[in-house]
Design an enzyme around this catalytic site. Structure first.
Site, PDB file in Angstrom:
ATOM      1  N   GLU A  49       0.829  -1.212   0.000  1.00  0.00           N
ATOM      2  CA  GLU A  49       0.000   0.000   0.000  1.00  0.00           C
ATOM      3  C   GLU A  49       0.860   1.258   0.000  1.00  0.00           C
ATOM      4  O   GLU A  49       0.519   2.251  -0.649  1.00  0.00           O
ATOM      5  CB  GLU A  49      -0.963  -0.004   1.188  1.00  0.00           C
ATOM      6  CG  GLU A  49      -1.931  -1.171   1.227  1.00  0.00           C
ATOM      7  CD  GLU A  49      -2.701  -1.377  -0.070  1.00  0.00           C
ATOM      8  OE1 GLU A  49      -2.888  -0.401  -0.832  1.00  0.00           O
ATOM      9  OE2 GLU A  49      -3.105  -2.517  -0.347  1.00  0.00           O
TER      10      GLU A  49
ATOM     11  N   ASP B 252       3.520  -4.706  -5.596  1.00  0.00           N
ATOM     12  CA  ASP B 252       3.976  -6.020  -5.134  1.00  0.00           C
ATOM     13  C   ASP B 252       5.496  -6.067  -5.043  1.00  0.00           C
ATOM     14  O   ASP B 252       6.058  -6.525  -4.041  1.00  0.00           O
ATOM     15  CB  ASP B 252       3.492  -7.117  -6.093  1.00  0.00           C
ATOM     16  CG  ASP B 252       2.020  -7.456  -5.920  1.00  0.00           C
ATOM     17  OD1 ASP B 252       1.446  -7.113  -4.878  1.00  0.00           O
ATOM     18  OD2 ASP B 252       1.455  -8.068  -6.851  1.00  0.00           O
TER      19      ASP B 252
ATOM     20  N   GLU C  35      -0.398  -2.445  -9.540  1.00  0.00           N
ATOM     21  CA  GLU C  35      -0.363  -3.526  -8.554  1.00  0.00           C
ATOM     22  C   GLU C  35       0.965  -4.276  -8.612  1.00  0.00           C
ATOM     23  O   GLU C  35       1.507  -4.677  -7.577  1.00  0.00           O
ATOM     24  CB  GLU C  35      -1.532  -4.481  -8.783  1.00  0.00           C
ATOM     25  CG  GLU C  35      -2.909  -3.851  -8.631  1.00  0.00           C
ATOM     26  CD  GLU C  35      -3.144  -3.257  -7.258  1.00  0.00           C
ATOM     27  OE1 GLU C  35      -2.582  -3.779  -6.270  1.00  0.00           O
ATOM     28  OE2 GLU C  35      -3.890  -2.264  -7.169  1.00  0.00           O
TER      29      GLU C  35
END
Length: 681
Positions: free
Chosen positions: A517, A581, A577
């Site tokens: 995040e 990651d 994303e």
């Protein structure tokens, strides 16, 4: 509102379902944080680490018939849903407070399948009659305003509030594209064999649905064809998911007069007056081309098609909650055909999730009292502190970024707000009426309540304390407009976080979630927002070029990952994303190494269960993403989901991180240790 989520939303109630099981048959087991039995020791971790970490878990955990995929997220969500069901059933049977009665009545109405079967589609009669009486496209704005006011039923577009991208302290109005029945514009526009067949199946599905509400076969065929034609024209004007990732592409401030010129067939003054927003001087028109397509539908020649389109979207919205024949046909297409789901979701699961979505902070404040102790929040604060320092060190050490940009990046990191567990102030539901014998009415009133609450934000200061997920949710998110990281109580449990396990596993689980995040603040989208949440370039031109060269590496890399035969990931769609990651894995690892160094000289090499802390870290990370997915769902997600599949979230990340190869003794050139790796953060 554009958010960066940890995982695709697990909306168990979003697919239609008929009650095959009225109550849970057994309590789901508590997931474990490090599953030794899930490891496939016949696999080589340097060749396919995902198979090594998850191979036996995948073999031992087939997809339940009522699921489209099954993974560790689902395991925890299933348990949380069960615990929530118990709470809701108790509230429905014997509420202890007025708030419990409110959500208990909502849940009870949803669970009343005999009443739904008795009523059939009659709860929609008033809306169908209103549509039948509509006869003047020039007065469409008046009609839509009435339908939204009385039934919370909109058509074509969405109208709501959002933070101003150029001044994040302001809340403004926004209109945006909507109105498609299929999952994405590509389902209408791509002409390959699979998409062509899905459109044919969609057409047949609509014919059956129209027949179930009284159409003759000829009428049903005419209406279905008309709906597909209208939606196809809307799809042609819709912006792609990849293009929407650039915030500048969805920001077009217009006066109401300018919007009126864009869509002369729709009277915006009349519509905004119906929405009690008549004094609005301007708003953001996210997708101008879409509204041009919408305007083309508002002519006398298209009146019949327009009415068919509206009938369809009323029926489609509520189909899962009507009688068995309608709900079953709805499932056959949107469940079985599009996702490969084998059986309809049990009603208790659907109703539990539906109640959580409608009254999440009413349900949630009672849920956290039982399942989220203060100690969990304290532990999370310490973990976030560790990750915050680690990301700061990472920024300082970047060899490709100039000192000028590093100063701005650190300012943004320093400004991160963190929300852990649940809101400071709970939402007030006193104005929402729920009835024990009116499911469709409850859904409409809940939608109207949410809509009014959203619109009332326009022109007011931003509420930085507001949450956009409910406490039991198994997910997390970063909000670029508020520059905050958010971790609901639902995810702060095994397999993500376990107070009883060694730090390596927790850093590999919830630590990477936190880092993920945080990194979203610096991905392809988040990096365009500054510390205050404004879209502003805080980079030097040279640094931005270097950043984009590094993200291009990830795009090409993930473009090559196959999720089903002939279906690869979309590297541009999943870029944010994937960046999160990869960055999350690196900074959580650095934070763990710092913690182990503080614990003593042997802490970094002491084995548990035959694995070093470094190995346990990577296995703990990988096992969070163990999953099995139906082929149809994998294909759908590749088109619509910005998240890569579990296999590539794991392998794609570890193959870009040199510390993984060191931990498992891999040689350069093996699949998990490629010669040319990608790195952004």
């Amino acid at each position: 509102m554009r958010l960066s989520l940890l995982a695709p939303a697990l909306l168990l109630g979003s697919l239609p379902a008929i009650a095959q099981v009225s109550a849970p048959t057994a309590e789901p087991k508590q997931p474990v944080s490090f599953d030794l039995s899930g490891i496939d020791k016949t696999a080589d971790p340097c060749t396919d680490f995902y198979q090594y970490a998850c191979g036996n878990w995948k073999k031992n955990n087939p997809i339940p018939a009522d699921q489209t995929r099954w993974g560790r997220f689902n395991e925890l969500a299933e348990r949380n849903n069960y615990l929530l069901y118990q709470q809701l059933k108790a509230a429905a049977d014997s509420p202890k407070t007025p708030l419990a009665k409110k959500y208990g009545d909502f849940f009870a109405a949803c669970m009343d399948k005999p009443l739904a079967d008795k009523l059939g589609y009659t709860p929609l009669d008033a809306q169908f009659k209103a549509i039948a009486a509509f006869n003047d496209p020039k007065k469409f704005a008046t009609f839509v305003g009435m339908m939204e006011d009385k039934y919370a039923q909109g058509f074509f577009f969405g109208f709501g509030s959002d933070q101003d991208q150029k001044d994040a302290s302001k809340v403004i109005g926004e209109v945006d594209q909507a109105g498609l029945g299929l999952p994405d514009r590509d389902y209408y526009l791509q002409n390959d064999e699979r998409m062509t067949k899905i459109r044919e199946q969609y057409l047949e599905h609509m014919k059956k649905m129209f027949a179930l509400i009284g159409d003759t076969p000829e009428q049903a065929a005419t209406e279905a064809k008309a709906v597909l034609a209208v939606e196809t024209e809307l799809a042609q004007g819709s912006m792609s998911r990849v293009d929407r990732r650039n915030p500048n592409n969805v920001y077009h401030i217009m006066t109401i007069a300018q919007l009126q010129d864009l869509t002369p067939g729709f009277d915006w003054k009349v519509y905004l007056a119906a929405k009690k927003e008549s004094v609005l001087p301007s708003l953001n028109v996210a997708t101008p081309d879409f509204f041009k397509s919408m305007n083309m539908q508002l002519s006398a020649e298209k009146l019949a098609a327009l009415k068919s389109y509206m009938r369809w979207h009323v029926l489609h919205r509520y189909a899962a909650n009507l009688d068995e024949s309608i709900a079953a046909e709805n499932f056959n297409f949107f469940g079985a055909t599009l996702t490969g789901q084998k059986e309809q979701t049990p009603r208790w699961k659907r109703c539990t999730s539906m109640t959580d979505r409608a009254l999440g902070e009413a349900v949630g404040q009672d849920w956290v009292k039982q399942y989220f102790p203060p100690s969990s929040k304290d532990s999370m604060e310490k973990l976030v502190d560790a990750l915050d320092k680690s990301l700061g060190d990472d920024i300082k050490g970047l060899d490709w970024m100039s000192d000028t940009t590093k100063v701005e990046a650190q300012k943004k990191l320093d400004a991160f707000r963190r929300k852990i567990g649940y809101p400071e102030n709970w939402r007030d539901y006193s104005k929402l009426e729920t009835k024990r014998n009116d499911l469709i009415g409850n859904l409409a009133r809940s939608a109207a309540f949410t809509d009014r609450r959203d619109l009332d934000k326009i022109g007011k200061p931003v509420d930085e304390r507001e949450w956009l997920m409910t406490p039991p949710t198994v997910n997390a998110y970063y909000n670029p407009a508020q520059n905050d990281i958010n971790f609901p109580a639902g995810i702060l449990q095994p397999p993500f976080f376990d107070a009883k396990i060694d730090p390596a596993v927790n850093f590999g689980g919830i630590g990477v979630v936190i880092g993920h995040e945080m990194t979203h603040g610096f991905d392809d989208q988040g990096s365009q927002f500054d510390a205050q949440g404004n879209v502003r370039s805080w980079w030097t031109d040279e640094d931005r070029k270097k950043f984009e060269a590094r993200t291009d590496c990830e795009v090409k890399e993930y473009d090559g990952f196959e999720v089903a035969s002939g279906q690869n990931l979309n590297g541009k769609l999943t870029l944010g994303e994937n960046t999160a990651d990869n960055g999350g894995l690196r900074i959580a690892y650095a934070a763990l190494m710092s913690v182990l160094a503080q614990q003593g000289s042997d802490a970094g090499s002491k084995q548990v269960d035959g694995y070093t802390p470094q190995q346990r870290y990577f296995i703990g990370f990988a096992q969070v993403w163990c999953e099995n997915t139906r082929e149809a769902t994998a294909r759908l997600r590749a088109k619509t989901d910005p998240h890569s599949s579990g296999q590539w979230r794991v392998n794609g990340s570890v193959q870009n991180f040199e510390e993984f190869g060191k931990a498992f003794g891999c040689r350069k050139g093996q699949p998990m240790v490629p010669v040319n790796a990608c790195r952004v953060w």
